[in-house]
Scaffold this motif. Structure first.
Motif, PDB file in Angstrom:
ATOM      1  N   PHE A 208       0.884  -1.298  -0.332  1.00 14.56           N
ATOM      2  CA  PHE A 208       0.493  -0.361   0.210  1.00 14.56           C
ATOM      3  C   PHE A 208       0.786   1.214  -0.070  1.00 14.56           C
ATOM      4  O   PHE A 208       0.717   2.244  -1.054  1.00 14.56           O
ATOM      5  CB  PHE A 208      -1.212   0.006   1.375  1.00 14.56           C
ATOM      6  CG  PHE A 208      -2.087  -0.984   0.582  1.00 14.56           C
ATOM      7  CD1 PHE A 208      -3.603  -0.083   1.128  1.00 14.56           C
ATOM      8  CD2 PHE A 208      -2.121  -2.058   0.773  1.00 14.56           C
ATOM      9  CE1 PHE A 208      -4.155  -0.436   0.954  1.00 14.56           C
ATOM     10  CE2 PHE A 208      -3.253  -3.030   1.058  1.00 14.56           C
ATOM     11  CZ  PHE A 208      -4.544  -2.435   1.014  1.00 14.56           C
ATOM     12  N   ALA A 209       1.713   1.573   0.492  1.00 12.73           N
ATOM     13  CA  ALA A 209       2.244   2.002   1.441  1.00 12.73           C
ATOM     14  C   ALA A 209       3.535   2.397  -0.586  1.00 12.73           C
ATOM     15  O   ALA A 209       4.033   3.872  -0.991  1.00 12.73           O
ATOM     16  CB  ALA A 209       4.092   2.092   2.046  1.00 12.73           C
ATOM     17  N   TYR A 210       3.609   1.679  -1.123  1.00 12.70           N
ATOM     18  CA  TYR A 210       4.082   2.542  -3.022  1.00 12.70           C
ATOM     19  C   TYR A 210       3.463   2.331  -3.255  1.00 12.70           C
ATOM     20  O   TYR A 210       4.232   3.116  -4.287  1.00 12.70           O
ATOM     21  CB  TYR A 210       5.020   0.525  -2.973  1.00 12.70           C
ATOM     22  CG  TYR A 210       5.592   0.935  -3.770  1.00 12.70           C
ATOM     23  CD1 TYR A 210       6.880   0.915  -4.490  1.00 12.70           C
ATOM     24  CD2 TYR A 210       4.872  -0.044  -5.120  1.00 12.70           C
ATOM     25  CE1 TYR A 210       7.491   1.174  -5.921  1.00 12.70           C
ATOM     26  CE2 TYR A 210       5.980  -0.208  -6.317  1.00 12.70           C
ATOM     27  CZ  TYR A 210       6.867   0.753  -7.083  1.00 12.70           C
ATOM     28  OH  TYR A 210       7.493   0.795  -7.925  1.00 12.70           O
ATOM     29  N   VAL A 211       2.183   1.781  -3.524  1.00 15.83           N
ATOM     30  CA  VAL A 211       1.084   2.080  -4.601  1.00 15.83           C
ATOM     31  C   VAL A 211       0.990   3.534  -4.271  1.00 15.83           C
ATOM     32  O   VAL A 211       1.273   4.843  -5.377  1.00 15.83           O
ATOM     33  CB  VAL A 211      -0.134   0.962  -5.242  1.00 15.83           C
ATOM     34  CG1 VAL A 211      -0.860   1.860  -5.676  1.00 15.83           C
ATOM     35  CG2 VAL A 211       0.510   0.174  -4.984  1.00 15.83           C
ATOM     36  N   TYR A 212       0.450   3.977  -3.321  1.00 16.02           N
ATOM     37  CA  TYR A 212       0.294   5.332  -3.062  1.00 16.02           C
ATOM     38  C   TYR A 212       1.352   6.562  -2.937  1.00 16.02           C
ATOM     39  O   TYR A 212       2.035   7.634  -3.070  1.00 16.02           O
ATOM     40  CB  TYR A 212      -0.242   5.916  -1.233  1.00 16.02           C
ATOM     41  CG  TYR A 212      -1.541   4.485  -0.904  1.00 16.02           C
ATOM     42  CD1 TYR A 212      -1.923   4.018  -2.137  1.00 16.02           C
ATOM     43  CD2 TYR A 212      -1.852   4.992   0.464  1.00 16.02           C
ATOM     44  CE1 TYR A 212      -3.572   3.393  -2.157  1.00 16.02           C
ATOM     45  CE2 TYR A 212      -3.404   3.856   0.516  1.00 16.02           C
ATOM     46  CZ  TYR A 212      -3.864   3.482  -0.354  1.00 16.02           C
ATOM     47  OH  TYR A 212      -5.187   3.040  -0.583  1.00 16.02           O
ATOM     48  N   ALA A 213       2.280   6.192  -2.823  1.00 19.42           N
ATOM     49  CA  ALA A 213       3.987   6.665  -3.326  1.00 19.42           C
ATOM     50  C   ALA A 213       3.788   6.361  -4.542  1.00 19.42           C
ATOM     51  O   ALA A 213       4.449   8.254  -4.892  1.00 19.42           O
ATOM     52  CB  ALA A 213       4.992   6.246  -2.714  1.00 19.42           C
ATOM     53  N   GLN A 214       3.853   6.167  -5.292  1.00 15.77           N
ATOM     54  CA  GLN A 214       3.715   5.938  -7.069  1.00 15.77           C
ATOM     55  C   GLN A 214       2.482   7.108  -7.231  1.00 15.77           C
ATOM     56  O   GLN A 214       2.664   7.774  -7.745  1.00 15.77           O
ATOM     57  CB  GLN A 214       3.572   4.829  -7.420  1.00 15.77           C
ATOM     58  CG  GLN A 214       4.536   3.786  -7.093  1.00 15.77           C
ATOM     59  CD  GLN A 214       6.082   3.959  -7.978  1.00 15.77           C
ATOM     60  OE1 GLN A 214       6.330   4.916  -9.297  1.00 15.77           O
ATOM     61  NE2 GLN A 214       7.212   4.623  -6.769  1.00 15.77           N
ATOM     62  N   ILE A 215       1.830   6.620  -6.650  1.00 16.94           N
ATOM     63  CA  ILE A 215       0.712   7.542  -7.579  1.00 16.94           C
ATOM     64  C   ILE A 215       0.025   8.855  -6.981  1.00 16.94           C
ATOM     65  O   ILE A 215       0.813   9.982  -7.428  1.00 16.94           O
ATOM     66  CB  ILE A 215      -0.937   6.923  -6.516  1.00 16.94           C
ATOM     67  CG1 ILE A 215      -1.259   5.713  -7.223  1.00 16.94           C
ATOM     68  CG2 ILE A 215      -2.159   8.309  -7.652  1.00 16.94           C
ATOM     69  CD1 ILE A 215      -2.266   5.230  -6.400  1.00 16.94           C
ATOM     70  N   GLY A 216       0.921   9.200  -5.316  1.00 22.82           N
ATOM     71  CA  GLY A 216       1.484  10.791  -5.353  1.00 22.82           C
ATOM     72  C   GLY A 216       2.632  11.852  -5.929  1.00 22.82           C
ATOM     73  O   GLY A 216       2.364  12.618  -6.641  1.00 22.82           O
ATOM     74  N   SER A 217       3.346  10.317  -6.304  1.00 20.28           N
ATOM     75  CA  SER A 217       5.109  11.225  -7.241  1.00 20.28           C
ATOM     76  C   SER A 217       4.258  11.623  -8.787  1.00 20.28           C
ATOM     77  O   SER A 217       4.028  12.487  -9.244  1.00 20.28           O
ATOM     78  CB  SER A 217       5.905   9.858  -7.335  1.00 20.28           C
ATOM     79  OG  SER A 217       6.075   9.868  -7.095  1.00 20.28           O
ATOM     80  N   GLU A 218       3.474  10.931  -9.429  1.00 20.20           N
ATOM     81  CA  GLU A 218       2.358  11.477 -10.647  1.00 20.20           C
ATOM     82  C   GLU A 218       1.637  12.399 -10.224  1.00 20.20           C
ATOM     83  O   GLU A 218       1.631  13.377 -10.996  1.00 20.20           O
ATOM     84  CB  GLU A 218       1.676   9.552 -10.806  1.00 20.20           C
ATOM     85  CG  GLU A 218       2.078   8.568 -11.629  1.00 20.20           C
ATOM     86  CD  GLU A 218       0.842   7.666 -12.348  1.00 20.20           C
ATOM     87  OE1 GLU A 218      -0.336   8.139 -11.167  1.00 20.20           O
ATOM     88  OE2 GLU A 218       1.396   7.274 -12.810  1.00 20.20           O
TER      89      GLU A 218
END
Length: 224
Positions: A208-218
């Motif tokens: 979850f932390a990784y996916v949310y971080a990627q979404i936040g980066s986008e």
């Protein structure tokens, strides 16, 4: 939305993104200490390799934080960094905070190498491939050779980075779809759709932390 509308408690975690001397993004974790609405926000000073990170007055930063079922993002400017009586980072109060809601099926495009172990096949052979998109519920994996059939239980291992911390993440999954890759992708021949069924909470939390971080980066890139 307004920053004060989120009603954050003191100690709430945030992530700050800046650019280094070469223009590459750097991300740091910190916590909310206090705020004066319309004036400034007070944050703990992030550490890197055990040392306090130095920010300069006037430096532009992008802050993001998890709120409810999404990510809040705002742009701010460093006003000051104090040492006494304890380290505090003062940043400008944002005019507004943009919000990106996240559904469980929200996918982000990545290109990360992955190791696959088929737990159903008798030989339990290891294979390699590339994860080309991922969500908190599943992923699309492209591989040069066949590593399983629909319904097979597999184990996937990949390296993930969250707030400059790199960890190996291993997840159990089920192959739900299988098909040919676009011929233009010469290095891959087969595409798999997999559903994560990982039972361990710590691994799911890291996912979850990784996916949310990627979404936040986008979202940061889209608003820069």
């Amino acid at each position: 939305m307004k920053f004060e509308d989120m009603k954050l408690i003191y100690g709430y975690p945030l992530q700050l993104q800046t650019s280094n001397s070469t223009g590459q993004p750097e991300r740091f974790s910190c916590r909310l200490i206090g705020c004066l609405p319309g004036r400034s926000i007070l944050l703990s000073v992030p550490k890197l390799a055990g040392k306090l990170v130095r920010f300069r007055a006037g430096q532009k930063i992008v802050a993001r934080l998890m709120v409810d079922n999404g990510i809040g993002i705002f742009v701010s400017v460093v006003e000051a960094q104090t040492v006494d009586p304890y380290p505090i980072l003062h940043i400008s109060y944002p005019d507004n905070v943009s919000f990106k809601g996240i559904r469980g099926a929200t996918r982000v495009a990545i290109d990360e190498p992955v190791k696959i172990l088929n737990l159903t096949a008798e030989a339990n052979e290891n294979s390699t491939g590339s994860i080309v998109d991922v969500s908190v519920t599943g992923a699309r994996i492209e591989a040069a050779s066949d590593f399983g059939e629909i319904g097979n239980k597999i184990q996937v291992t990949m390296s993930v980075a969250v707030a400059n911390i790199i960890r190996d993440l291993t997840l159990e999954a089920i192959i739900r779809s299988r098909g040919d890759v676009d011929p233009q992708h010469a290095q891959s021949a087969i595409a798999y759709g997999v559903q994560f069924i990982e039972p361990e909470e710590d691994r799911r939390l890291l996912l979850f932390a990784y996916v949310y971080a990627q979404i936040g980066s986008e979202e940061v890139i889209g608003n820069s």
